[in-house]
Scaffold this motif. Structure first.
Motif, PDB file in Angstrom:
ATOM      1  N   ILE A  71       0.929  -1.291   0.086  1.00 54.86           N
ATOM      2  CA  ILE A  71       0.090   0.003   0.022  1.00 54.86           C
ATOM      3  C   ILE A  71       0.988   1.303  -0.007  1.00 54.86           C
ATOM      4  O   ILE A  71       0.764   2.141  -0.763  1.00 54.86           O
ATOM      5  CB  ILE A  71      -0.982  -0.018   1.135  1.00 54.86           C
ATOM      6  N   ILE A  72       2.155   1.175   0.880  1.00 53.82           N
ATOM      7  CA  ILE A  72       2.768   2.131   0.616  1.00 53.82           C
ATOM      8  C   ILE A  72       3.699   2.519  -0.606  1.00 53.82           C
ATOM      9  O   ILE A  72       3.479   3.656  -1.023  1.00 53.82           O
ATOM     10  CB  ILE A  72       3.898   1.965   1.689  1.00 53.82           C
ATOM     11  N   SER A 141       9.738   0.017  -1.647  1.00 51.88           N
ATOM     12  CA  SER A 141       8.746  -0.706  -0.682  1.00 51.88           C
ATOM     13  C   SER A 141       8.124  -1.889  -1.479  1.00 51.88           C
ATOM     14  O   SER A 141       7.681  -2.785  -0.611  1.00 51.88           O
ATOM     15  CB  SER A 141       7.421   0.442  -0.828  1.00 51.88           C
ATOM     16  N   THR A 142       8.060  -1.806  -2.574  1.00 55.10           N
ATOM     17  CA  THR A 142       7.631  -3.192  -3.576  1.00 55.10           C
ATOM     18  C   THR A 142       8.528  -4.284  -3.254  1.00 55.10           C
ATOM     19  O   THR A 142       8.090  -5.506  -2.793  1.00 55.10           O
ATOM     20  CB  THR A 142       7.372  -2.719  -5.047  1.00 55.10           C
ATOM     21  N   LEU A 143       9.823  -4.013  -3.113  1.00 55.70           N
ATOM     22  CA  LEU A 143      10.761  -5.371  -2.896  1.00 55.70           C
ATOM     23  C   LEU A 143      10.669  -5.816  -1.484  1.00 55.70           C
ATOM     24  O   LEU A 143      10.670  -6.837  -1.131  1.00 55.70           O
ATOM     25  CB  LEU A 143      12.189  -4.819  -3.281  1.00 55.70           C
ATOM     26  N   ILE A 144      10.686  -4.696  -0.414  1.00 55.86           N
ATOM     27  CA  ILE A 144      10.273  -5.163   0.840  1.00 55.86           C
ATOM     28  C   ILE A 144       8.995  -5.881   1.078  1.00 55.86           C
ATOM     29  O   ILE A 144       8.890  -6.957   1.489  1.00 55.86           O
ATOM     30  CB  ILE A 144      10.391  -3.850   1.888  1.00 55.86           C
ATOM     31  N   GLY A 145       7.904  -5.714   0.140  1.00 58.65           N
ATOM     32  CA  GLY A 145       6.728  -6.142   0.329  1.00 58.65           C
ATOM     33  C   GLY A 145       6.775  -7.663  -0.249  1.00 58.65           C
ATOM     34  O   GLY A 145       6.293  -8.332   0.402  1.00 58.65           O
ATOM     35  N   ILE A 146       7.528  -7.866  -1.354  1.00 58.79           N
ATOM     36  CA  ILE A 146       7.645  -9.090  -2.026  1.00 58.79           C
ATOM     37  C   ILE A 146       8.633  -9.916  -0.887  1.00 58.79           C
ATOM     38  O   ILE A 146       8.065 -11.082  -0.797  1.00 58.79           O
ATOM     39  CB  ILE A 146       8.272  -8.923  -3.428  1.00 58.79           C
ATOM     40  N   GLY A 147       9.711  -9.420  -0.381  1.00 57.21           N
ATOM     41  CA  GLY A 147      10.490 -10.138   0.639  1.00 57.21           C
ATOM     42  C   GLY A 147       9.701 -10.570   1.847  1.00 57.21           C
ATOM     43  O   GLY A 147       9.716 -11.719   2.228  1.00 57.21           O
TER      44      GLY A 147
END
Length: 161
Positions: A71-72, A141-147
């Protein structure tokens, strides 16, 4: 003084920022597409995913954190895609009014346009840098979310019921 060649150089700088704007816009649309599909997949599979992860504490928190980071990332992406004020080179009607009946020689005309291109290119570069920075935060933020989503999956697989 070869002002026509200099004019070409400054026009190139201005055109380069316009091209960069187009590339950043395309990247923002791509990120928005990826995020939309990923969030959509999470929303559709959420009914099945949440009950599975509720039994594993780490998985539950990782799924929640993953959703928050997506969402971020979406907020960053929409912020990057918003309309910004970009500088044009010159207003042709204003230029004609300023010139009136007087005629500038080519040297003076090109010197004035060089200044216009330099100012516009610098201002547009500042805007493009802002967009690029926000897109970097979108990707992070997307990569952290996927991780985190991967962590949730692995926690469920190795500690699940």
């Amino acid at each position: 003084m070869n002002t026509e060649s200099q004019y070409g150089f400054f026009k190139y700088l201005y055109d380069e920022e316009n091209l960069r704007y187009g590339c950043l816009e395309t990247r923002a649309r791509f990120y928005l597409t990826v995020l939309t599909f990923y969030l959509g997949a999470l929303a559709v599979s959420g009914k099945d995913l949440l009950p599975l992860t509720m039994h594993v504490g780490l998985a539950r928190w990782a799924v929640l954190a993953s959703a928050i980071f997506f969402i971020i990332a979406l907020v960053f992406c929409v912020t990057a895609a918003r309309i910004r004020r970009y500088e044009g080179v010159t207003d042709p009607e204003e230029l004609i009014r300023e010139e009136g009946d007087s005629v500038l020689d080519d040297t003076d005309f090109f010197e004035d346009r060089i200044i216009d291109f330099a100012v516009a290119a610098n201002r547009n570069s500042v805007q493009n840098n802002k967009v690029a920075n926000v897109l970097e935060w979108t990707m992070a933020s997307t990569l952290i979310g996927i991780g985190l989503h991967l962590v949730a999956f692995l926690a469920y697989v190795f500690k699940g019921p």
